[in-house]
Design an enzyme around this catalytic site. Structure first.
Site, PDB file in Angstrom:
ATOM      1  CD  GLU B  53      -1.754  -2.361   1.625  1.00 18.16           C
ATOM      2  OE1 GLU B  53      -0.574  -2.582   1.980  1.00 18.16           O
ATOM      3  OE2 GLU B  53      -2.667  -3.211   1.722  1.00 18.16           O
ATOM      4  CG  PHE B 115     -10.107  -9.238  11.385  1.00 14.33           C
ATOM      5  CD1 PHE B 115      -8.849  -9.631  11.813  1.00 14.33           C
ATOM      6  CD2 PHE B 115     -10.385  -9.291  10.027  1.00 14.33           C
ATOM      7  CE1 PHE B 115      -7.894 -10.075  10.915  1.00 14.33           C
ATOM      8  CE2 PHE B 115      -9.445  -9.746   9.119  1.00 14.33           C
ATOM      9  CZ  PHE B 115      -8.191 -10.138   9.568  1.00 14.33           C
ATOM     10  CD  GLN B 116      -7.664  -7.080   7.779  1.00 11.71           C
ATOM     11  OE1 GLN B 116      -8.525  -6.844   6.954  1.00 11.71           O
ATOM     12  NE2 GLN B 116      -6.502  -7.651   7.468  1.00 11.71           N
ATOM     13  CE  LYS B 165     -17.688  -6.582   3.941  1.00 11.34           C
ATOM     14  NZ  LYS B 165     -16.658  -7.572   3.671  1.00 11.34           N
ATOM     15  CG  MET B 474      22.074  12.637   3.261  1.00  8.59           C
ATOM     16  SD  MET B 474      23.289  13.754   2.525  1.00  8.59           S
ATOM     17  CE  MET B 474      22.342  14.454   1.188  1.00  8.59           C
TER      18      MET B 474
HETATM   19  C1  LIG Z   1      12.075   5.993   5.280  1.00  8.24           C
HETATM   20  C2  LIG Z   1      13.340   6.676   5.658  1.00  8.24           C
HETATM   21  N1  LIG Z   1      14.141   6.141   6.612  1.00  8.24           N
HETATM   22  C3  LIG Z   1      15.297   6.761   6.955  1.00  8.24           C
HETATM   23  C4  LIG Z   1      15.671   7.927   6.364  1.00  8.24           C
HETATM   24  C5  LIG Z   1      16.969   8.619   6.766  1.00  8.24           C
HETATM   25  N2  LIG Z   1      17.892   8.675   5.647  1.00  8.24           N
HETATM   26  C6  LIG Z   1      18.009   9.768   4.864  1.00  8.24           C
HETATM   27  S1  LIG Z   1      19.082   9.570   3.621  1.00  8.24           S
HETATM   28  C7  LIG Z   1      19.440   7.996   4.115  1.00  8.24           C
HETATM   29  C8  LIG Z   1      20.426   7.169   3.372  1.00  8.24           C
HETATM   30  C9  LIG Z   1      19.898   6.736   2.066  1.00  8.24           C
HETATM   31  O1  LIG Z   1      20.763   5.756   1.534  1.00  8.24           O
HETATM   32  P1  LIG Z   1      20.632   5.333   0.025  1.00  8.24           P
HETATM   33  O2  LIG Z   1      19.232   5.044  -0.304  1.00  8.24           O
HETATM   34  O3  LIG Z   1      21.623   4.261  -0.272  1.00  8.24           O
HETATM   35  O4  LIG Z   1      21.010   6.677  -0.725  1.00  8.24           O
HETATM   36  P2  LIG Z   1      22.440   7.438  -0.765  1.00  8.24           P
HETATM   37  O5  LIG Z   1      22.392   8.507   0.277  1.00  8.24           O
HETATM   38  O6  LIG Z   1      23.502   6.435  -0.506  1.00  8.24           O
HETATM   39  O7  LIG Z   1      22.486   8.017  -2.131  1.00  8.24           O
HETATM   40  C10 LIG Z   1      18.722   7.656   5.253  1.00  8.24           C
HETATM   41  C11 LIG Z   1      18.830   6.388   5.964  1.00  8.24           C
HETATM   42  C12 LIG Z   1      14.794   8.452   5.402  1.00  8.24           C
HETATM   43  N3  LIG Z   1      15.040   9.620   4.794  1.00  8.24           N
HETATM   44  N4  LIG Z   1      13.654   7.809   5.053  1.00  8.24           N
END
Ligand SMILES: Cc1ncc(C[n+]2csc(CCOP(=O)(O)OP(=O)(O)O)c2C)c(N)n1
Ligand SMILES: [Mg+2]
Lengths: 85, 565
Positions: B53, B115-116, B165, B474
């Protein structure tokens, strides 16, 4: 922080869920509601919510604008009640 | 008189969605929406079955961002509904119009922990503009009309319709309303003539003006008027991350993106400007840095459709709450054609002295920026580029030539990893005339990879580029710069082991074509092959894990503290 008690008078459509939305907007910011009074107005389809909140005045002014954006909020007025000790 | 046909709430819902203009419905079935799914067989719109979803919600979001229409999504109660919360929040923070229909347990069971059962109007409150809990089948047509209205009027955003529902099953004669009448919601504001006059005067008198455009300018379809204004009065244009595409970056007046990872010339211009014309922006902390040092020399004109935005983060000289396009179109006729030769010369010098650039770190290893450059070369600024979140998102923002509105789709406000692949699917469905490219990190790609199947089955020729740096780049960058290189749980590739998962095999298992690029010499030719392919194709690019995003203004710092490497 320069916190004051602020009173909002919030006129809303008398519908389910509206109270929760209004309160959620305030409590979601971590503000504690000091007093809350909800009741009907002469127009039975409109309720008035009077809310006293302790918080930063600038932020609370912003909350008024955000409350006005809510779909079921008709009008909001706010004023400072007193400074917090 | 025409007799009014009685039909179930579920059929009335499908009819209402058609009347509201739905072309594609994204969704996933379940017990609490089985009646609605049963009614889909006669629907005039296309139905796209996601695989999670969250993916469905991002698909609807990508559809909406790329088309400017409402993204529509249908999921079941309980876990189906809670799974879309991230998608709602993502759309909410970026002002994306969306209508999310969730099933609910029968009215009589609400509040019994049935449920749900999940209190969706409660759960969604903080991530939607509004949510409806339908109380009877008779309410369905009008509620749909209202939801579409709310999603698109004022600052756009997502709206939930939670439908028990029994209301789907009950019979109703209710008709779709001719007109939406919401007693308390009238978000249309217009500028006062004095405001326009003052605005024009400020523009005419400015010596060092900058236009600063955000996602709100794109949402308001204001690009054309913005461009006309910039050219007539010779005003350079910076955008936010969300505003990329609002102004053609091939125009010499373009400054590029401002903010934390923005172009130095954009940040310097804002710092030195005497007038900032901010349109559809929020002055987010990612853009302003230290707010007390932001644009100290400038008068700020802030135009936004949302009264709660003006004066929120910065104090403005002139705030205009109105439709951005209306205001710009209006002021255009009062603005004198102008030139700012000294100012533009200074900007040209900054551009020359401080371009966004990178140096290879290790010979023979692809730099991630190089991969984006290769994509940009093949797509030539024309494709829809969808990003995930992280370093690759910022490199895409920096190294793609943004030319058109609604062709750079990124989760700016929420920063939702996992957005890229499903949002690209939604975009490709909305714009079959354009190529769609998703640029993902190796981390984010794993969050919604299951949706690749949907791209394959719907025969969407999208390209998914995984910028594989073997890490959550990042976060790793912040650990390197601000946490003494303590790389706590951000390295995904175990030393001495092959990267898991094998993205090429994974893509093939999902029915897509796939290539891996390691050799810099093969980068461009592989991109060309993938982007021009007529089927869903993944390209995994193995890039230098040590690359960082620069320039950077560290959080809470000012322009003066920009770091370049
Ligand atoms: C759902 C979610 N969880 C955690 C984060 C925190 N976060 C921001 S950037 C990042 C790293 C992303 O890694 P990747 O997808 O390999 O991209 P890169 O920065 O290496 O290009 C994280 C964990 C986020 N933005 N979104
Ligand atoms: Mg990565």
């Amino acid at each position: 922080m320069n916190e004051t008690i602020q009173r909002f008078d919030c006129f809303v459509e008398n519908k389910p869920g509206v109270l929760a939305r209004v309160i959620g907007l305030i409590s979601g910011r971590g503000y504690n509601i000091q007093a809350l009074n909800v009741g009907p107005t002469e127009d039975g389809t409109v309720s008035r919510m009077r809310i006293d909140v302790l918080g930063n005045e600038k932020v609370l002014n912003q909350v008024i604008l955000q409350l006005r954006n809510q779909v079921n909020v008709i009008e909001v007025t706010g004023r400072k009640r007193r400074s917090a000790r | 008189m025409k007799t009014i046909r009685e039909r179930t709430g579920a059929v009335a819902l499908v009819e209402a969605l058609e009347k509201a203009g739905t072309e594609v419905l994204f969704g996933y079935p379940g017990g609490a929406v089985i009646d609605i799914f049963d009614s889909l067989k006669d629907a005039k719109f296309r139905f796209v079955l996601g695989r999670h979803e969250q993916g469905c919600a991002h698909m609807a979001d990508g559809y909406a961002r790329s088309s400017g229409k409402v993204g529509v999504c249908l999921v079941t109660s309980g876990p189906g509904a809670t799974n879309v919360v991230t998608g709602l929040g993502t759309a909410y923070l970026d002002g994306v119009p969306m209508v999310m229909i969730t099933g609910q347990v029968p009215l009589a069971q609400i509040g019994t922990d049935a449920f749900q059962e999940a209190d969706m109007s409660g759960i969604s409150r903080a991530v939607t503009k509004h949510s409806f809990l339908v109380q009877s089948a008779d309410e369905i047509p009008e509620t749909v009309a209202q939801a579409f209205y709310i999603a698109t009027h004022g600052k756009p955003g997502p709206v939930v319709i939670d439908i028990p529902k029994n209301c789907q099953q009950a019979l109703t004669k209710a008709q779709y309303p001719e007109r939406v009448n919401l007693r308390a919601y009238h978000p249309e504001y217009t500028a006062r003539p004095q405001q326009i006059a003052r605005f024009a005067k400020l523009l005419n008198e400015a010596k060092r003006p900058v236009i600063y455009a955000g996602g709100g300018a794109i949402a308001a379809f204001a690009s054309g008027d913005l461009t006309a204004l910039a050219r007539k009065a010779q005003i350079p244009v910076a955008t936010t991350l969300m505003g990329l595409g609002a102004f053609d970056q091939r125009d010499p007046l373009s400054l590029g993106m401002a903010g934390m990872h923005g172009a130095p010339c954009a940040n310097y211009a804002i710092d030195e400007a005497d007038l900032i014309v901010a349109m559809g922006v929020r002055f987010s902390d990612r853009v302003t840095g230290k707010i007390s040092k932001y644009a100290k020399k400038a008068k700020i004109v802030h135009i936004d459709c949302n009264p709660a935005e003006v004066d929120k983060n910065v104090t403005v000289h002139l705030g205009i709450v109105a439709d951005v396009r209306d205001v710009i179109a209006n002021v255009n006729s009062r603005v004198k054609a102008n030139e700012h030769p000294e100012w533009l010369a200074r900007i040209a010098q900054w551009k020359q002295d401080y371009p966004i650039s990178y140096q290879p770190l290790h010979p023979g290893v692809i730099m991630p920026q190089q991969a984006i450059e290769a994509i940009n070369k093949v797509s030539d600024g024309e494709a829809i580029v969808v990003t995930d979140v992280g370093q690759q998102q910022m490199w895409a923002a920096q190294y793609v030539t943004h030319r058109h509105p609604r062709r750079f789709l990124t989760s700016g406000g929420m920063g939702t990893m996992g957005f890229g692949i499903p949002a690209a699917i939604g975009a490709a469905l909305a714009r079959p005339d354009l190529k769609t490219i998703a640029i993902c990190g190796d981390g984010g790609a794993q969050m919604t990879f299951e949706e690749v199947v949907v791209a394959v089955l719907e025969k969407l020729p999208i390209t998914i580029v995984v910028i594989n740096n073997g890490c959550l780049g990042m976060v790793r960058q912040w650990q390197e710069l601000f946490y003494k290189k303590n790389y706590s749980h951000t390295i995904l590739k175990e030393k001495g082991l092959p990267y898991l998962p094998d993205f090429v095999k994974l893509a093939k298992a999902h029915g897509a074509a796939a290539y891996r690029v390691i050799d810099p010499a093969k980068l461009e030719s592989t991109m060309k092959k993938a982007i021009n392919a007529k089927r869903t194709t993944l390209v995994e690019v193995i890039v230098d894990p040590d690359a960082n995003v620069y320039p950077m203004i560290p959080g809470g710092k000012s322009v003066k503290e920009m770091i370049f490497k």
